[in-house]
Scaffold this active site. Structure first.
Site, PDB file in Angstrom:
ATOM      1  N   ASP A 243     -11.386   2.791   3.507  1.00  0.00           N
ATOM      2  CA  ASP A 243     -11.708   1.362   3.495  1.00  0.00           C
ATOM      3  C   ASP A 243     -13.222   1.151   3.371  1.00  0.00           C
ATOM      4  OD1 ASP A 243      -9.806  -0.563   3.368  1.00  0.00           O
ATOM      5  OD2 ASP A 243      -9.524  -0.773   5.537  1.00  0.00           O
TER       6      ASP A 243
ATOM      7  N   LYS B  70       0.839  -1.203   0.000  1.00  0.00           N
ATOM      8  CA  LYS B  70       0.000   0.000   0.000  1.00  0.00           C
ATOM      9  C   LYS B  70       0.872   1.250   0.000  1.00  0.00           C
ATOM     10  CE  LYS B  70      -3.956  -2.321   1.991  1.00  0.00           C
ATOM     11  NZ  LYS B  70      -4.637  -2.824   3.170  1.00  0.00           N
TER      12      LYS B  70
ATOM     13  N   GLN C  38      -4.914  -1.096   9.294  1.00  0.00           N
ATOM     14  CA  GLN C  38      -4.822  -2.456   8.761  1.00  0.00           C
ATOM     15  C   GLN C  38      -5.447  -3.455   9.735  1.00  0.00           C
ATOM     16  OE1 GLN C  38      -3.485  -3.326   5.635  1.00  0.00           O
ATOM     17  NE2 GLN C  38      -4.348  -5.306   6.124  1.00  0.00           N
TER      18      GLN C  38
END
Ligand code: NAD
Length: 292
Positions: free
Chosen positions: A120, A53, A97
């Site tokens: 997200d 990422k 995460q």
């Protein structure tokens, strides 16, 4: 002829578009779109995801802010960092995460993220916006899966889509997206009766289950679009297949009948980060009041 949908190529094209738009954003607003990634602990798979990422964010001409915290970080300290990132004007997107260590309530963390920075797409406000058909930020894997479907079939109107799996991360949001695209949607899950028969009626079949090669070749309607979201690593004991990555669909069997199908790896997987970058750009534009 079956089309093998090349997720790597679609994702690379999307990242290149995002990079071009990020350069234009920087020229106009004097700063790059910025994505903050927070990793708590050192789960090896999470380390790999976060590494990719960070690298791809930089390649897409955006700022990457990396926060690596020790596994024993308290929930309060993580929430305080999220609050700081919420207030940081250079940060357009925040990604924590998952999974976080067990002593931290991931739901609390997700809900602490400013919905406008929730790239997200997991905040309940964004889930509600998706359901209500309002602009928001949608989860990246379903977004990427929709782009792959649309790469082979623009008009989904009236097609029967069967989604296997009802998770908040994949199954539920992709069902909403398919519905918004005028498909007729059936959601299947672990309690569904006669799953093979249900799958055989699908013009579009999305498998998001986490069971290696659950969907067999004879579950596929001839000509169907098959999107395999599953990522499963076979155990080391399985002879020649040891440690191999497979999806939720028995690819070699399914591709005989499918009209189009995604492979694993190289299908949905690469789309997730590309859509994360696109969401970051979208969040940045909204935050400065710009339109696409
Ligand atoms: P999850 O475990 O949260 O949900 C799985 C769903 O599958 C559940 O709703 C369950 O009801 C259903 N299910 C389980 N067994 C079933 C069965 N035998 N028959 C029918 N339904 C069954 O999983 P998730 O987070 O949605 O992920 C699903 C898969 O997608 C996993 O393999 C995961 O690794 C993968 N995934 C891939 C990406 C990507 O970037 N490509 C992103 C997220 C998840």
């Amino acid at each position: 002829m079956t089309t093998i949908i090349d997720g790597k190529a679609v994702a690379a094209a999307l990242r290149a578009d995002v990079a071009k738009d990020a350069i234009a954003f920087t020229g106009k607003y004097g700063r790059r779109p910025g994505l903050a990634v927070v990793l708590v602990g050192n789960d090896p798979a999470s380390e790999v995801y976060v590494g990719s990422k960070v690298r791809l964010t930089r390649e897409a001409e955006m700022s990457s802010f990396e926060h690596r915290l020790p596994a024993e970080t308290s929930e309060a300290d993580l929430l305080a960092l999220v609050q700081k990132l919420n207030e940081d004007d250079l940060v357009d997107g925040i990604l924590v995460q998952l999974p976080v260590p067990r002593h931290i309530d991931s739901g609390k963390v997700i809900q602490a993220i400013d919905p406008a920075k929730d790239v997200d797409g997991l905040h309940p406000e964004n889930a509600g916006r998706l359901m209500a058909g309002l602009p928001g930020l949608a989860p990246c894997t379903p977004l990427g899966s929709m782009l792959l479907i649309e790469s082979v079939q623009k008009d989904l109107s009236g097609l029967h889509a069967v989604v296997i799996g009802r998770s908040v991360l994949v199954g539920k949001p992709i069902a909403q997206m398919l519905l918004a695209a005028n498909a007729t949607v059936t959601m299947a899950h672990s309690r569904t009766k006669d799953l093979p028969a249900m799958c055989r009626s699908a013009d579009i079949l999305v498998a998001a289950v986490g069971v290696p090669e659950l969907v067999k070749g004879d579950w596929i309607k001839p000509g169907a679009i098959v999107i395999d979201v599953g990522i499963n690593r076979l155990p080391p004991s399985e002879g020649a297949n040891k440690g191999r990555l497979v999806g939720d669909v028995a690819f070699d069997e399914a591709k005989v009948l499918a009209g189009a199908i995604t492979p694993v790896p190289g299908g949905v997987g690469p789309m997730t980060i590309a859509c994360l970058l696109q969401n970051t750009l979208t969040a940045a534009r909204r935050r400065v009041g710009a339109t696409a």
